[in-house]
Design an enzyme around this catalytic site. Structure first.
Site, PDB file in Angstrom:
ATOM      1  N   GLY A   8       1.238  -0.760   0.301  1.00 18.80           N
ATOM      2  CA  GLY A   8       0.220   0.125   0.171  1.00 18.80           C
ATOM      3  C   GLY A   8       1.006   1.105   0.559  1.00 18.80           C
ATOM      4  O   GLY A   8       0.742   2.088  -0.110  1.00 18.80           O
ATOM      5  N   GLY A  11      -0.067   5.106  -1.244  1.00 16.48           N
ATOM      6  CA  GLY A  11      -0.723   5.512  -0.540  1.00 16.48           C
ATOM      7  C   GLY A  11      -0.282   6.605   0.599  1.00 16.48           C
ATOM      8  O   GLY A  11       0.868   7.357   0.124  1.00 16.48           O
ATOM      9  N   GLN A  12      -1.402   7.140   0.812  1.00 16.51           N
ATOM     10  CA  GLN A  12      -1.396   8.638   1.874  1.00 16.51           C
ATOM     11  C   GLN A  12       0.042   8.641   3.119  1.00 16.51           C
ATOM     12  O   GLN A  12       1.128   9.222   2.808  1.00 16.51           O
ATOM     13  CB  GLN A  12      -2.784   9.127   2.822  1.00 16.51           C
ATOM     14  CG  GLN A  12      -2.076  10.713   3.491  1.00 16.51           C
ATOM     15  CD  GLN A  12      -3.670  11.449   4.331  1.00 16.51           C
ATOM     16  OE1 GLN A  12      -4.163  10.248   4.568  1.00 16.51           O
ATOM     17  NE2 GLN A  12      -3.117  12.239   5.198  1.00 16.51           N
ATOM     18  N   ASP A  34       2.370  -2.191  -3.676  1.00 18.19           N
ATOM     19  CA  ASP A  34       0.824  -1.468  -4.483  1.00 18.19           C
ATOM     20  C   ASP A  34       0.082  -2.198  -5.553  1.00 18.19           C
ATOM     21  O   ASP A  34       1.082  -2.770  -6.323  1.00 18.19           O
ATOM     22  CB  ASP A  34       0.788  -0.118  -4.351  1.00 18.19           C
ATOM     23  CG  ASP A  34       0.000   0.431  -3.816  1.00 18.19           C
ATOM     24  OD1 ASP A  34      -0.146   1.179  -2.954  1.00 18.19           O
ATOM     25  OD2 ASP A  34      -1.289   0.044  -4.672  1.00 18.19           O
ATOM     26  N   ILE A  35      -0.925  -2.066  -5.366  1.00 22.05           N
ATOM     27  CA  ILE A  35      -1.662  -2.859  -6.274  1.00 22.05           C
ATOM     28  C   ILE A  35      -1.564  -2.225  -8.238  1.00 22.05           C
ATOM     29  O   ILE A  35      -1.838  -2.529  -8.765  1.00 22.05           O
ATOM     30  CB  ILE A  35      -3.465  -3.119  -6.145  1.00 22.05           C
ATOM     31  CG1 ILE A  35      -3.822  -4.084  -6.978  1.00 22.05           C
ATOM     32  CG2 ILE A  35      -3.952  -2.178  -6.124  1.00 22.05           C
ATOM     33  CD1 ILE A  35      -5.053  -4.552  -6.098  1.00 22.05           C
ATOM     34  N   ASP A  50      -1.020  -7.643  -5.528  1.00 22.23           N
ATOM     35  CA  ASP A  50      -1.914  -7.940  -5.215  1.00 22.23           C
ATOM     36  C   ASP A  50      -1.998  -7.829  -3.227  1.00 22.23           C
ATOM     37  O   ASP A  50      -1.554 -10.017  -3.019  1.00 22.23           O
ATOM     38  CB  ASP A  50      -3.132  -8.458  -5.763  1.00 22.23           C
ATOM     39  CG  ASP A  50      -4.453  -7.939  -5.285  1.00 22.23           C
ATOM     40  OD1 ASP A  50      -4.385  -7.764  -3.753  1.00 22.23           O
ATOM     41  OD2 ASP A  50      -5.327  -8.944  -5.638  1.00 22.23           O
ATOM     42  N   TYR A 144     -15.574  -0.576   7.542  1.00 27.08           N
ATOM     43  CA  TYR A 144     -14.572   0.109   8.071  1.00 27.08           C
ATOM     44  C   TYR A 144     -14.506  -0.118   9.145  1.00 27.08           C
ATOM     45  O   TYR A 144     -13.167  -1.088  10.058  1.00 27.08           O
ATOM     46  CB  TYR A 144     -13.633   1.366   7.562  1.00 27.08           C
ATOM     47  CG  TYR A 144     -12.417   2.073   7.896  1.00 27.08           C
ATOM     48  CD1 TYR A 144     -11.877   1.317   7.236  1.00 27.08           C
ATOM     49  CD2 TYR A 144     -12.402   3.454   8.656  1.00 27.08           C
ATOM     50  CE1 TYR A 144     -10.317   1.659   7.547  1.00 27.08           C
ATOM     51  CE2 TYR A 144     -11.225   3.087   8.980  1.00 27.08           C
ATOM     52  CZ  TYR A 144      -9.982   3.068   8.055  1.00 27.08           C
ATOM     53  OH  TYR A 144      -8.734   3.218   8.848  1.00 27.08           O
ATOM     54  N   LYS A 148     -11.858  -2.820  11.064  1.00 30.29           N
ATOM     55  CA  LYS A 148     -10.084  -2.904  12.195  1.00 30.29           C
ATOM     56  C   LYS A 148     -10.549  -3.515  13.891  1.00 30.29           C
ATOM     57  O   LYS A 148      -9.341  -3.922  14.022  1.00 30.29           O
ATOM     58  CB  LYS A 148      -9.931  -1.328  12.745  1.00 30.29           C
ATOM     59  CG  LYS A 148     -10.019  -0.600  10.904  1.00 30.29           C
ATOM     60  CD  LYS A 148      -8.695  -0.928  10.259  1.00 30.29           C
ATOM     61  CE  LYS A 148      -8.405  -0.278   9.877  1.00 30.29           C
ATOM     62  NZ  LYS A 148      -6.892  -0.302   8.805  1.00 30.29           N
TER      63      LYS A 148
HETATM   64  P1  NAD Z   1      -4.846   5.481   1.271  1.00 36.17           P
HETATM   65  O1  NAD Z   1      -6.561   4.875   0.401  1.00 36.17           O
HETATM   66  O2  NAD Z   1      -3.684   6.600   1.358  1.00 36.17           O
HETATM   67  O3  NAD Z   1      -3.895   4.797   0.560  1.00 36.17           O
HETATM   68  C1  NAD Z   1      -3.723   3.065   0.608  1.00 36.17           C
HETATM   69  C2  NAD Z   1      -2.850   1.832  -0.430  1.00 36.17           C
HETATM   70  O4  NAD Z   1      -3.804   1.087  -0.675  1.00 36.17           O
HETATM   71  C3  NAD Z   1      -3.251   2.943  -2.213  1.00 36.17           C
HETATM   72  O5  NAD Z   1      -2.158   3.734  -2.568  1.00 36.17           O
HETATM   73  C4  NAD Z   1      -3.956   1.334  -2.602  1.00 36.17           C
HETATM   74  O6  NAD Z   1      -4.021   1.584  -4.616  1.00 36.17           O
HETATM   75  C5  NAD Z   1      -3.488   0.513  -2.013  1.00 36.17           C
HETATM   76  N1  NAD Z   1      -4.424  -1.210  -2.391  1.00 36.17           N
HETATM   77  C6  NAD Z   1      -5.493  -0.850  -2.537  1.00 36.17           C
HETATM   78  N2  NAD Z   1      -5.568  -2.601  -2.386  1.00 36.17           N
HETATM   79  C7  NAD Z   1      -5.130  -3.319  -2.293  1.00 36.17           C
HETATM   80  C8  NAD Z   1      -4.067  -4.757  -2.637  1.00 36.17           C
HETATM   81  N3  NAD Z   1      -5.080  -5.060  -3.130  1.00 36.17           N
HETATM   82  N4  NAD Z   1      -2.999  -4.719  -2.541  1.00 36.17           N
HETATM   83  C9  NAD Z   1      -2.132  -3.723  -2.367  1.00 36.17           C
HETATM   84  N5  NAD Z   1      -2.611  -2.838  -2.708  1.00 36.17           N
HETATM   85  C10 NAD Z   1      -3.801  -1.809  -2.779  1.00 36.17           C
HETATM   86  O7  NAD Z   1      -4.788   4.726   2.097  1.00 36.17           O
HETATM   87  P2  NAD Z   1      -4.061   5.124   3.338  1.00 36.17           P
HETATM   88  O8  NAD Z   1      -4.081   6.904   4.445  1.00 36.17           O
HETATM   89  O9  NAD Z   1      -2.189   5.695   3.278  1.00 36.17           O
HETATM   90  O10 NAD Z   1      -3.782   4.157   5.023  1.00 36.17           O
HETATM   91  C11 NAD Z   1      -2.899   3.380   5.167  1.00 36.17           C
HETATM   92  C12 NAD Z   1      -3.493   2.197   6.307  1.00 36.17           C
HETATM   93  O11 NAD Z   1      -3.208   2.854   7.428  1.00 36.17           O
HETATM   94  C13 NAD Z   1      -4.845   2.139   6.378  1.00 36.17           C
HETATM   95  O12 NAD Z   1      -4.705   0.590   6.813  1.00 36.17           O
HETATM   96  C14 NAD Z   1      -5.633   2.788   6.602  1.00 36.17           C
HETATM   97  O13 NAD Z   1      -6.770   2.065   6.926  1.00 36.17           O
HETATM   98  C15 NAD Z   1      -4.680   3.002   7.729  1.00 36.17           C
HETATM   99  N6  NAD Z   1      -5.028   4.597   8.526  1.00 36.17           N
HETATM  100  C16 NAD Z   1      -5.601   5.637   8.103  1.00 36.17           C
HETATM  101  C17 NAD Z   1      -6.078   6.434   8.301  1.00 36.17           C
HETATM  102  C18 NAD Z   1      -5.335   7.985   8.125  1.00 36.17           C
HETATM  103  O14 NAD Z   1      -5.456   9.139   8.270  1.00 36.17           O
HETATM  104  N7  NAD Z   1      -5.225   8.383   6.376  1.00 36.17           N
HETATM  105  C19 NAD Z   1      -6.273   6.959   9.977  1.00 36.17           C
HETATM  106  C20 NAD Z   1      -6.215   5.424  10.372  1.00 36.17           C
HETATM  107  C21 NAD Z   1      -6.120   4.456  10.025  1.00 36.17           C
END
Ligand code: NAD
Length: 323
Positions: A8, A11-12, A34-35, A50, A144, A148
């Protein structure tokens, strides 16, 4: 020598975690996955992966002799509600695949340390909202949050039953300027700061008085790495740790912004996301994280707003990744 896999990574959180871990352990020792077919930030070692394909994940972990996995792939609170079954499948099976691989590798004498984030979404309407304790009633209402909560139980189970060294944090809403947020209920804060930076009016989808726990990205990244680097015997919570960053409402954020951006204005039009926010805590008691691995937040609201406004590109139509 640690070899780290971030799943992942586009992602952010993943993209910023990559920079921090590469700076600490060396770029060659951090593999981004990442996917999507490509790294969105030009990671030198990148795998299109994946997390639901357990065989491929195991193969990549074996190929690079991975010692730490950060499993970040998930659907978040808002996107999860749009596709509940997909969210459940990704969020649960993604974690289970990693825990199973870690269990097998441990048996084979190749231990794999796992980081998996939980969220404040694991709490619910009957959770005490102020200074939410580490152990509290948890009755999440979103798919969600349910994933969790279940994930936390799985982490503790794999630790106590199989000795898997899994560590977790209940992240609050994370505020950052490098990468766009992934579809959470707390995303309004970033969107509001972007609008202010661009000199635009903002329509907020939460009520002005909705207080939520938040954290600035540098604090969240530091917490993650500090937790992962703490001695195993210090980690007494194997479900997921509360950590507190800061708590504020949209109205308080507007006040902090207008002290720097004269004339910034916000309208309020609460939508479905209000119902989600109403079930989440206002603030978290992070006594356990402080005692076990020395956690403390560093960034307050004024410093966060000043840093975000300084770093957001004025021309940004949306957030873009900057090096
Ligand atoms: P995001 O949505 O920005 O990034 C998630 C990434 O996962 C994406 O790049 C997506 O392409 C990738 N992804 C999706 N399906 C996939 C798969 N099957 N295989 C591989 N990669 C895949 O999410 P984020 O904000 O970076 O969050 C990351 C984690 O932190 C998550 O578990 C989220 O629940 C947790 N979280 C985030 C926040 C927040 O404020 N950002 C708060 C609490 C918890």
């Amino acid at each position: 020598m640690e070899k780290i896999l971030i799943i992942g990574a586009n992602g952010q959180i993943g993209s910023e975690l990559f920079d921090a871990l590469a700076g600490r352990y060396g770029q060659a020792n951090v593999i981004a996955a990442d996917i999507s077919p490509n790294s969105l930030f030009g990671a030198p070692s990148y795998e299109c992966l994946d997390v639901l394909d357990a065989g491929h994940v195991a193969q990549v972990i074996e190929q690079y002799d991975i010692t730490q996995v950060y499993q970040l792939a998930a659907l978040l609170s808002v996107t999860g509600e749009q596709a509940p079954l997909k969210a459940w499948t990704l969020n649960m099976n993604g974690l289970l695949n990693i825990l199973e691989i870690a269990r097998e590798r441990r048996q084979a004498g190749k231990p794999l340390k796992v980081f998996w984030p939980s969220s404040i979404a694991a709490f619910g309407p009957h959770t005490p909202a102020v200074d939410t304790p580490q152990l509290a009633v948890m009755d999440p209402t979103t798919i969600y949050g349910i994933s969790k909560q279940a994930g936390e139980r799985l982490c503790e189970y794999y630790f106590s039953k199989f000795g898997v060294d899994v560590r977790s944090i209940r992240y609050p809403g994370i505020i950052s300027y490098k990468s766009p947020p992934g579809g959470g209920t707390t995303d309004y804060a970033i969107a509001m700061l972007v609008a202010a930076r661009r000199g635009e009016r903002y329509v907020c989808y939460l009520r002005a008085d909705t207080i939520l726990p938040m954290i600035y990205m540098p604090d969240a990244i530091r917490a993650t790495i500090e937790l992962m680097e703490a001695p195993s015997e210090n980690i007494r919570v194997r479900s997921s740790y509360n950590i507190a960053g800061l708590s504020f409402s949209p109205a308080e954020l507007v006040r902090a912004i207008t002290s720097r951006v004269a004339g910034f204005e916000v309208d309020y039009a609460p939508d479905d996301r209000q119902a989600i926010a109403d079930t989440w805590p206002h603030s978290l008691d992070d006594t356990h994280a402080r005692a076990d691995w020395g956690w403390h937040a560093a960034t307050g609201l004024d410093a966060l707003v000043a840093d975000m406004l300084r770093n957001l590109s004025p021309a940004a139509g949306k957030l873009h990744r900057v090096a």
